[in-house]
Motif scaffolding. Structure first.
Motif, PDB file in Angstrom:
ATOM      1  N   GLU A 186       0.751  -1.163   0.234  1.00 33.67           N
ATOM      2  CA  GLU A 186       0.003   0.042   0.182  1.00 33.67           C
ATOM      3  C   GLU A 186       0.911   1.295   0.129  1.00 33.67           C
ATOM      4  N   ALA A 187       1.965   1.170   0.711  1.00 36.87           N
ATOM      5  CA  ALA A 187       3.029   2.339   0.666  1.00 36.87           C
ATOM      6  C   ALA A 187       3.571   2.553  -0.716  1.00 36.87           C
ATOM      7  N   ALA A 188       3.726   1.529  -1.238  1.00 42.77           N
ATOM      8  CA  ALA A 188       4.336   1.743  -2.794  1.00 42.77           C
ATOM      9  C   ALA A 188       3.112   2.292  -3.750  1.00 42.77           C
ATOM     10  N   ALA A 189       2.069   1.756  -3.341  1.00 48.24           N
ATOM     11  CA  ALA A 189       0.987   2.265  -4.101  1.00 48.24           C
ATOM     12  C   ALA A 189       0.666   3.764  -4.058  1.00 48.24           C
ATOM     13  N   LEU A 190       0.861   4.159  -2.758  1.00 45.61           N
ATOM     14  CA  LEU A 190       0.586   5.518  -2.662  1.00 45.61           C
ATOM     15  C   LEU A 190       1.893   6.430  -3.206  1.00 45.61           C
ATOM     16  N   LEU A 191       3.113   5.878  -3.237  1.00 46.31           N
ATOM     17  CA  LEU A 191       4.086   6.544  -3.740  1.00 46.31           C
ATOM     18  C   LEU A 191       3.862   6.543  -5.259  1.00 46.31           C
ATOM     19  N   ALA A 192       3.318   5.551  -5.924  1.00 46.95           N
ATOM     20  CA  ALA A 192       3.006   5.584  -7.426  1.00 46.95           C
ATOM     21  C   ALA A 192       2.096   6.548  -7.635  1.00 46.95           C
ATOM     22  N   SER A 193       1.326   7.021  -6.883  1.00 45.83           N
ATOM     23  CA  SER A 193       0.239   7.784  -7.268  1.00 45.83           C
ATOM     24  C   SER A 193       0.686   9.283  -7.507  1.00 45.83           C
ATOM     25  N   THR A 194       2.066   9.568  -7.221  1.00 47.22           N
ATOM     26  CA  THR A 194       2.641  10.706  -7.327  1.00 47.22           C
ATOM     27  C   THR A 194       3.053  10.826  -8.722  1.00 47.22           C
ATOM     28  N   SER A 195       3.062   9.646  -9.763  1.00 44.83           N
ATOM     29  CA  SER A 195       3.392   9.869 -10.928  1.00 44.83           C
ATOM     30  C   SER A 195       2.833  11.040 -11.847  1.00 44.83           C
ATOM     31  N   PRO A 196       3.626  11.453 -12.895  1.00 46.59           N
ATOM     32  CA  PRO A 196       2.839  12.413 -13.818  1.00 46.59           C
ATOM     33  C   PRO A 196       1.641  11.763 -14.466  1.00 46.59           C
ATOM     34  N   SER A 197       0.619  12.577 -14.756  1.00 46.58           N
ATOM     35  CA  SER A 197      -0.646  12.264 -15.392  1.00 46.58           C
ATOM     36  C   SER A 197      -1.021  13.414 -16.258  1.00 46.58           C
ATOM     37  N   VAL A 198      -1.898  13.250 -17.261  1.00 41.77           N
ATOM     38  CA  VAL A 198      -2.205  14.101 -18.097  1.00 41.77           C
ATOM     39  C   VAL A 198      -3.044  15.240 -17.432  1.00 41.77           C
ATOM     40  N   CYS A 199      -2.766  16.646 -17.157  1.00 46.73           N
ATOM     41  CA  CYS A 199      -3.379  17.674 -16.613  1.00 46.73           C
ATOM     42  C   CYS A 199      -3.654  17.254 -15.167  1.00 46.73           C
ATOM     43  N   ASN A 200      -2.786  16.147 -14.457  1.00 44.26           N
ATOM     44  CA  ASN A 200      -2.908  15.914 -13.074  1.00 44.26           C
ATOM     45  C   ASN A 200      -4.436  15.168 -12.832  1.00 44.26           C
ATOM     46  N   ARG A 201      -4.894  14.395 -13.740  1.00 43.78           N
ATOM     47  CA  ARG A 201      -6.235  13.852 -13.464  1.00 43.78           C
ATOM     48  C   ARG A 201      -6.260  12.629 -12.764  1.00 43.78           C
ATOM     49  N   GLN A 202      -4.934  11.861 -12.716  1.00 43.58           N
ATOM     50  CA  GLN A 202      -4.685  10.786 -11.653  1.00 43.58           C
ATOM     51  C   GLN A 202      -5.812   9.770 -11.909  1.00 43.58           C
ATOM     52  N   GLY A 203      -5.740   9.265 -13.121  1.00 40.91           N
ATOM     53  CA  GLY A 203      -6.738   8.324 -13.168  1.00 40.91           C
ATOM     54  C   GLY A 203      -6.484   6.638 -13.160  1.00 40.91           C
ATOM     55  N   SER A 204      -4.950   6.512 -12.668  1.00 47.31           N
ATOM     56  CA  SER A 204      -4.406   5.046 -12.542  1.00 47.31           C
ATOM     57  C   SER A 204      -4.714   4.461 -11.157  1.00 47.31           C
ATOM     58  N   MET A 205      -5.098   3.235 -10.940  1.00 44.56           N
ATOM     59  CA  MET A 205      -5.338   2.679  -9.888  1.00 44.56           C
ATOM     60  C   MET A 205      -4.593   1.112  -9.764  1.00 44.56           C
ATOM     61  N   CYS A 206      -4.563   0.605  -8.765  1.00 43.45           N
ATOM     62  CA  CYS A 206      -4.328  -1.013  -8.612  1.00 43.45           C
ATOM     63  C   CYS A 206      -4.996  -1.575  -7.549  1.00 43.45           C
ATOM     64  N   ARG A 207      -5.464  -2.988  -7.913  1.00 42.67           N
ATOM     65  CA  ARG A 207      -6.191  -3.799  -6.924  1.00 42.67           C
ATOM     66  C   ARG A 207      -4.974  -4.666  -6.373  1.00 42.67           C
ATOM     67  N   ILE A 208      -5.094  -4.808  -5.062  1.00 35.59           N
ATOM     68  CA  ILE A 208      -3.837  -5.474  -4.369  1.00 35.59           C
ATOM     69  C   ILE A 208      -4.865  -7.007  -4.101  1.00 35.59           C
ATOM     70  N   VAL A 209      -4.212  -8.195  -4.768  1.00 33.58           N
ATOM     71  CA  VAL A 209      -4.956  -9.582  -4.498  1.00 33.58           C
ATOM     72  C   VAL A 209      -3.692 -10.509  -3.824  1.00 33.58           C
TER      73      VAL A 209
END
Length: 333
Positions: A186-209
């Motif tokens: 979860e901490a790694a995924a939170l850090l991944a959320s800082t990745s650039p995205s077009v106009c900062n729309r932040q549409g990427s996500m992940c499911r942890i199974v």
């Protein structure tokens, strides 16, 4: 004349539904152009020198991946090896960088294949000896780069600097039985959320199974995890929300944003000493539909990739995957 024409365009654009109709037309043009470009230049049909090199590298890496498993299947990959031998024979006899790279990767993979199984199993089956003879002039030469090696930073060691950190990230396909703490992922995924995205729309996500029935339900729809996927501590499903894409020109932007997110996620896992392996989602429509039905994935989420995650085994082997040279240019030509 021009001012009248511009006023007319402006009035047409203001009509109800005009923008929507224009966007539909632009999307159609864009997708048709994408199709034509891929149909014309990809190596899926007629192969040129570059496409043959790509096929050699792909099949060489398949051999590498099989050898990197904790328990490689004895004399695996007959079809791949026979096709690889035929492809190498088709390569031109020159010193172009892409040709040299492909040949050296193939030779390293095949060399390590026979070294490993000769030591582990003894006499090879007849078909394998036939392949060996086709490579006989090349096996054991110094001009080889492919194959397998030990994990660069075993035991949770971390790189000292950024260059070493990036260079030391490797795809891990051999894991311990220990589960990776959920909080770490979860901490790694939170850090991944800082990745650039077009106009900062932040549409990427992940499911942890976590490993088990639910992970197996996902993995059965992906064709590159056999032999190690079920041993992973967790499987991550990276997707991107198409509702964040707003114009015809952004029809492929979700893959860009999703790829940036996935790469940061991989680095964040690596920084914590956690092994990971990308599982591509180069899927057909039926494969995509199968996964969606399996887990009731919303239609607005575009699948980017899966990632197998786990603690690297103490004796984990990884693919050499040598780097191609001349991949950067100065200027636009």
């Amino acid at each position: 004349m021009n001012s009248t024409k511009n006023r007319l365009k402006s009035r047409i654009a203001e009509l109800p539904g005009a923008r929507s109709t224009r966007d539909e037309f632009e999307m159609l043009r864009g997708y048709v152009a994408d199709w034509r470009r891929y149909r014309r230049f990809s190596g899926r049909a007629a192969l040129d020198e570059h496409s043959t090199c790509a096929r050699v590298v792909m099949d060489s890496h398949r051999i590498e991946k099989g050898l990197a498993l904790s328990q490689p299947r004895p004399w695996f990959g007959r079809e791949v090896l026979e096709r690889l031998a035929a492809s190498v024979e088709e390569l031109p006899d020159n010193r172009d960088s892409h040709v040299v790279h492909a040949k050296s990767m193939a030779l390293g993979a095949v060399d390590d294949y026979f070294d490993y199984f000769d030591a582990e199993l003894g006499p090879a089956p007849e078909w394998a000896d036939d392949v060996r003879k086709r490579f006989a002039l090349f096996l054991g030469l110094d001009a080889r780069e492919g194959g397998i090696k030990q994990l660069s930073l075993p035991g949770g060691q971390l790189a000292a600097g950024f260059d070493e950190f990036v260079a030391s990230r490797e795809s891990v396909r051999s894991y311990t039985d220990d589960m990776v703490p959920l909080a770490e992922i979860e901490a790694a995924a939170l850090l991944a959320s800082t990745s650039p995205s077009v106009c900062n729309r932040q549409g990427s996500m992940c499911r942890i199974v976590p490993r088990g029935v639910e992970a197996d339900r996902i993995l059965k729809h992906q064709n590159g995890n056999k032999g190690f996927g079920n041993e992973a501590s967790h499987v991550l499903l990276v997707t991107h929300d198409l509702r964040t894409m707003l114009s015809p020109g952004e029809r492929n932007q979700a893959y860009v944003d999703g790829g940036l997110y996935a790469m940061t996620l991989l680095y964040a896992l690596h920084a914590r000493g956690i092994g990971a392996c990308c599982l591509n989602w180069s899927a057909t429509k039926s494969q995509d539909r199968g996964l969606r039905r399996e887990i009731d994935l919303p239609e607005h989420e575009l699948v980017i990739m899966m990632i197998a995650v786990g603690h690297p085994a103490e004796d984990a082997r990884v693919t050499v995957s040598p780097l191609r040279s001349e991949r950067h240019r100065v200027g636009i030509r």
